[in-house]
Design an enzyme around this catalytic site. Structure first.
Site, PDB file in Angstrom:
ATOM      1  N   GLU A 170       1.277  97.477  29.622  1.00 42.64           N
ATOM      2  CA  GLU A 170       0.426  97.562  30.754  1.00 42.64           C
ATOM      3  C   GLU A 170       0.899  97.496  31.908  1.00 42.64           C
ATOM      4  O   GLU A 170       1.003  97.058  33.237  1.00 42.64           O
ATOM      5  CB  GLU A 170      -1.412  97.305  30.633  1.00 42.64           C
ATOM      6  CG  GLU A 170      -1.939  98.629  29.841  1.00 42.64           C
ATOM      7  CD  GLU A 170      -1.050  98.675  28.893  1.00 42.64           C
ATOM      8  OE1 GLU A 170      -1.506  99.820  28.347  1.00 42.64           O
ATOM      9  OE2 GLU A 170      -1.118  97.355  28.107  1.00 42.64           O
ATOM     10  N   GLU A 226      12.834  92.188  27.057  1.00 47.29           N
ATOM     11  CA  GLU A 226      13.370  92.614  26.947  1.00 47.29           C
ATOM     12  C   GLU A 226      14.151  93.838  26.889  1.00 47.29           C
ATOM     13  O   GLU A 226      14.992  94.823  26.645  1.00 47.29           O
ATOM     14  CB  GLU A 226      15.222  91.674  26.667  1.00 47.29           C
ATOM     15  CG  GLU A 226      15.465  90.042  27.264  1.00 47.29           C
ATOM     16  CD  GLU A 226      15.608  88.792  25.981  1.00 47.29           C
ATOM     17  OE1 GLU A 226      16.611  89.025  27.744  1.00 47.29           O
ATOM     18  OE2 GLU A 226      16.175  88.662  25.689  1.00 47.29           O
ATOM     19  N   LEU A 231       9.804 106.255  29.557  1.00 44.42           N
ATOM     20  CA  LEU A 231      10.649 106.521  30.925  1.00 44.42           C
ATOM     21  C   LEU A 231      11.711 105.539  30.651  1.00 44.42           C
ATOM     22  O   LEU A 231      12.436 105.502  31.972  1.00 44.42           O
ATOM     23  CB  LEU A 231       9.171 106.374  31.449  1.00 44.42           C
ATOM     24  CG  LEU A 231       8.756 107.203  31.793  1.00 44.42           C
ATOM     25  CD1 LEU A 231       7.084 107.331  32.906  1.00 44.42           C
ATOM     26  CD2 LEU A 231       9.036 108.642  32.082  1.00 44.42           C
TER      27      LEU A 231
END
EC number: 2.4.99.12
Length: 425
Positions: free
Chosen positions: A64, A315, A341
């Site tokens: 989040e 990363e 995504l």
């Protein structure tokens, strides 16, 4: 109303009774992640007083926080004289906030949803606005904000079919909670409809899309990804298994063993979801006889490395950019799946498992765009990965479909920000 008050009373009493177990859980988790042993006072609202009238964003964990980065940066730039307060629940979320923003924002843990802890926290922060990400609905916190006239906006809101069904069992209580929100920015119309079924007025909800579509990887990641590929051997094909959970690494390694027998130049980048499991996953890979390089220890990924362990935080977009095909974890075990995504934006074909209830609509749309494939067992995982790894044209075609899908759905961040601006003084 009496029933609603009873549910709230029972909820609050249960939380107080569970405090000893919560503390034991923190102690247990701290055995593997020592950060859970630190800053306990914050979890009960004991914090130093912060600058008042802050813009407060709550992002429960690292995922989040990652999604909220553009939102936080935009608010900070547009309102430089407003303090920005970011709260999280997990050490990984805390670490990501500090890594990205350093001293630019204030950060503390959100207290447990106990009335006295919440009251103490609000007295010492005095925010002018609370922005909650996704489905962080804490009844006592929302009630306390409503009593203090602190507007609360739920952004990037989603509501799975499973959660909706559970909430329907206490529909009156949930209606009271949800109507304390001044606005809801829903990811999809499906999410919006589920909130409406729980009693939220349609006028209170706007379908804005998913702000994760608007995330941008740092520009230098492209250069670093090329350097990493060069290190590993330019002729190699790279399969990344990202955000994996307990039980999934075993399945991934079984699939990798079969794939490696046919595709000699194959490299696996393995990225476990939780840092407390990094050492165990490294040992598991070594027990399978693989040569493992660990990113956290600056061990180079060479042409003879079998598995490159992405055991660092923040990363993952870089590692996606260095890869050819992605499997997204939390989906072969009943976790519900993770962010699809990021690999789509990187132009990778995406493989997911059966359990995608936390990202069901995005998954459905990506599969409809032929940007990936859903699998239900190890055999199907092997076949799907093999299909993309050996067919460069198919791989590129699926990757471009995913990238195009992300690009056409961008713009949610601006829509969310326009809702938020109306509540900033």
């Amino acid at each position: 109303m009496r029933q609603i008050n009873f549910v709230r009373w029972f909820y609050t009493l249960s939380l107080y009774l569970l405090i000893p177990l919560i503390i034991l859980r923190l102690l247990w988790r701290g055995l593997r992640a020592p950060a859970y042993w630190q800053r306990w006072s914050e979890r009960f609202g004991f914090i130093s007083s912060l600058p008042p009238h802050s813009l407060w964003i709550h992002a429960v964990s690292m995922g989040e926080v990652q999604a909220a980065i553009p939102l936080i940066q935009t608010l900070s730039n547009r309102f430089p004289h407003h303090p920005i307060l970011v709260t999280t629940m997990t050490p990984t979320g805390s670490q990501r906030v500090k890594a990205v923003f350093a001293e630019q924002v204030w950060h503390v843990y959100l207290p447990y949803d106990l009335p006295d802890a919440v009251a103490r926290f609000l007295k010492r922060t005095q925010p002018q606005l609370l922005i909650l990400l996704e489905t962080e609905l804490w009844p006592n916190l929302l009630q306390a904000c409503q009593q203090r006239l602190i507007p609360v906006i739920l952004v990037n809101a989603r509501l799975s079919a499973q959660s909706s069904a559970k909430y329907q069992r206490i529909a009156g209580f949930m209606r009271q909670i949800l109507t304390s929100l001044v606005a809801i920015a829903a990811q999809t119309q499906v999410d919006a409809n589920r909130f409406i079924e729980l009693g939220v007025p349609a006028t209170q909800i706007q379908v804005t899309g998913n702000i994760k579509f608007d995330s941008r990887s740092p520009a230098h990641y492209a250069t670093q990804a090329k350097q990493l590929r060069h290190q590993c051997g330019n002729q190699r094909v790279i399969w990344i298994a990202a955000s994996t959970h307990e039980g999934e690494e075993k399945l991934v390694l079984e699939a990798f063993s079969r794939l490696k027998a046919e595709i000699k130049a194959l490299l696996l980048i393995l990225v476990p979801r939780h840092p407390e499991r990094f050492n165990r996953v490294a040992l598991l890979c070594q027990q399978h006889g693989y040569l493992v390089s660990r990113r956290s220890q600056n061990q180079p990924c060479t042409a003879i490395t079998d598995i490159y362990l992405g055991d660092t935080m923040g990363e993952l977009p870089l590692l996606y950019a260095a890869s050819d095909v992605a499997f997204v974890g939390g989906s072969l075990v009943p976790i519900g799946g993770h962010n699809l995504l990021e690999p789509a934006a990187a132009g990778l074909p995406i493989i997911v498992g059966t359990y995608v209830f936390e990202c069901e609509e995005i998954c459905r749309q990506l599969l409809a765009e032929q940007a990936g494939q859903q699998v239900h067992n190890t055999e199907q995982l092997v076949q799907a990965a093999k299909r993309y790894l050996i067919d460069a044209h198919l791989r590129q075609q699926a990757g471009e479909q995913g990238r195009w899908f992300v690009e056409k759905n961008q713009g949610a961040l601006e829509r969310v920000l326009s809702m938020i601006y109306a509540y900033i003084k």
